[in-house]
Write a protein that holds these residues in place. Sequence first.
Motif, PDB file in Angstrom:
ATOM      1  N   LEU A  87      -1.406  -5.707  -1.168  1.00 23.06           N
ATOM      2  CA  LEU A  87      -0.251  -5.317  -1.987  1.00 23.06           C
ATOM      3  C   LEU A  87       0.142  -6.421  -2.959  1.00 23.06           C
ATOM      4  N   ARG A  91      -1.132  -4.745  -6.716  1.00 27.02           N
ATOM      5  CA  ARG A  91      -0.106  -3.891  -7.302  1.00 27.02           C
ATOM      6  C   ARG A  91       1.158  -4.668  -7.656  1.00 27.02           C
ATOM      7  N   ARG A 105      10.318   7.862 -10.304  1.00 26.49           N
ATOM      8  CA  ARG A 105       9.623   8.812  -9.431  1.00 26.49           C
ATOM      9  C   ARG A 105      10.270  10.192  -9.499  1.00 26.49           C
ATOM     10  N   ARG A 131      13.668   3.305  -9.020  1.00 28.23           N
ATOM     11  CA  ARG A 131      13.554   2.233  -8.026  1.00 28.23           C
ATOM     12  C   ARG A 131      13.493   0.886  -8.740  1.00 28.23           C
ATOM     13  N   TYR A 138      11.728  -7.011  -2.174  1.00 31.23           N
ATOM     14  CA  TYR A 138      10.336  -7.357  -2.487  1.00 31.23           C
ATOM     15  C   TYR A 138      10.256  -8.646  -3.303  1.00 31.23           C
ATOM     16  N   ASP A 246      12.000   2.917  -2.074  1.00 32.16           N
ATOM     17  CA  ASP A 246      10.650   3.115  -1.516  1.00 32.16           C
ATOM     18  C   ASP A 246      10.712   4.163  -0.410  1.00 32.16           C
TER      19      ASP A 246
HETATM   20  C1  IPM Z   1       4.928   2.658  -2.821  1.00 31.07           C
HETATM   21  C2  IPM Z   1       4.145   2.140  -1.679  1.00 31.07           C
HETATM   22  C3  IPM Z   1       4.052   0.625  -1.678  1.00 31.07           C
HETATM   23  C4  IPM Z   1       5.418   0.022  -1.683  1.00 31.07           C
HETATM   24  C5  IPM Z   1       3.194   0.169  -0.514  1.00 31.07           C
HETATM   25  C6  IPM Z   1       1.744   0.556  -0.711  1.00 31.07           C
HETATM   26  C7  IPM Z   1       3.352  -1.255  -0.171  1.00 31.07           C
HETATM   27  O1  IPM Z   1       4.686   2.579  -0.498  1.00 31.07           O
HETATM   28  O2  IPM Z   1       4.527   2.467  -3.963  1.00 31.07           O
HETATM   29  O3  IPM Z   1       5.967   3.251  -2.585  1.00 31.07           O
HETATM   30  O4  IPM Z   1       6.103  -0.085  -0.690  1.00 31.07           O
HETATM   31  O5  IPM Z   1       5.885  -0.389  -2.739  1.00 31.07           O
END
Ligand code: IPM
Length: 364
Positions: A87, A91, A105, A131, A138, A246
Amino acid sequence: MKTYQIALVPGDGIGKEVVPAGRKVLETLAHTTDSFQFEFEAFDWGGDYYRKHGLMMPANGLDALRGKDAILFGSAGDPDIPDHITLWGLRLKICQGLDQYANVRPTRILPGIDGPLKRCRPEDLNWVIVRENTEGEYSGVGGRMHQGHSIEVATDLSLMTRAGVERILRYAFRLAQSRPRKLLTVITKSNAQRHAMVMWDEIAAQIAAGFPDVTWDKELVDAATARMVNRPASLDTIVATNLHADILSDLAAALAGSLGIAPTANINPERVYPSMFEPIHGSAFDIMGKGLANPIGTFWSVVLLLEHLGEMAAARRVMQAIEHVAANPRLHTRDLGGNATTNEVTEAVCAEIAATTRNSLAQA
Ligand code: IPM
Ligand code: MG
């Protein structure tokens, strides 16, 4: 003719199946118009890259993305590599590195899809979850010490900056303003999280003053889950922290019928950097390589990508093709209780895009 530069980052698992499907949709679309085309560059980052190089993507990988118009992403996750490495190495590195602070989303129950809520009509569930995507829970700030000893300690600091909270709330108010109901719910946990979340509430009230035409309310995150299930029509645009949203967005996707359908946009609203579009689902090792993945989440993400590029008519056409295909139970993948393959759904969506072009040309 405009040429859009698109980076493809399939990543891991079923990402390698759905991103090529998304590319096919974009190519089909480009064949039907003289006004734009796409140039693709694919990046083989992810678990396999990690096994070879010890990194999920090259250290200077972001440089290769900066000049693109958009990024289409699959998923990051590998059964043999710890999740926090996949992660953070891919990403989150892209989202944070390219300051894609608004994660958007949308959730709707598409025609032909059976959601789990008994009393919910499709028109009752039409949400967009915003979000916060670069800080909060995070932030990655924290550490471990005394590892392996009985006095071991670990912290994950949730870090909220005024600038970060202001910009995500402003984005959410603007988005709510652009939607017919002009309705925003600000979700926090300001009863228990008594510092940063109280700051969210204060900043929300300040930003709200600039949007007198938006009706807004506040909800605590735990109560929000019950409200999503019991009173879905009372919600429209929703804004929440990185972790809260999330969790809520997985619930939203499940209530709309399947995680396989749900899309995501990771937006850098100022357009200093490219934005990134991805299905909400993960790498799904259990079905990877079998051609069973639902590509609709990626196609809907392609719709968001086209909207971000300002190609509204093209975005509408892809969305109509998705809805047309979703309405046919014979074209449902396993997550929707059917047995259609990734390929069959992709071919059907592409055929529908081509057909609607022929129709509109015939009418013109
Ligand atoms: C999302 C996913 C990610 C996140 C995971 C893959 C860590 O759940 O994009 O919602 O928590 O951001
Ligand atoms: Mg998630």
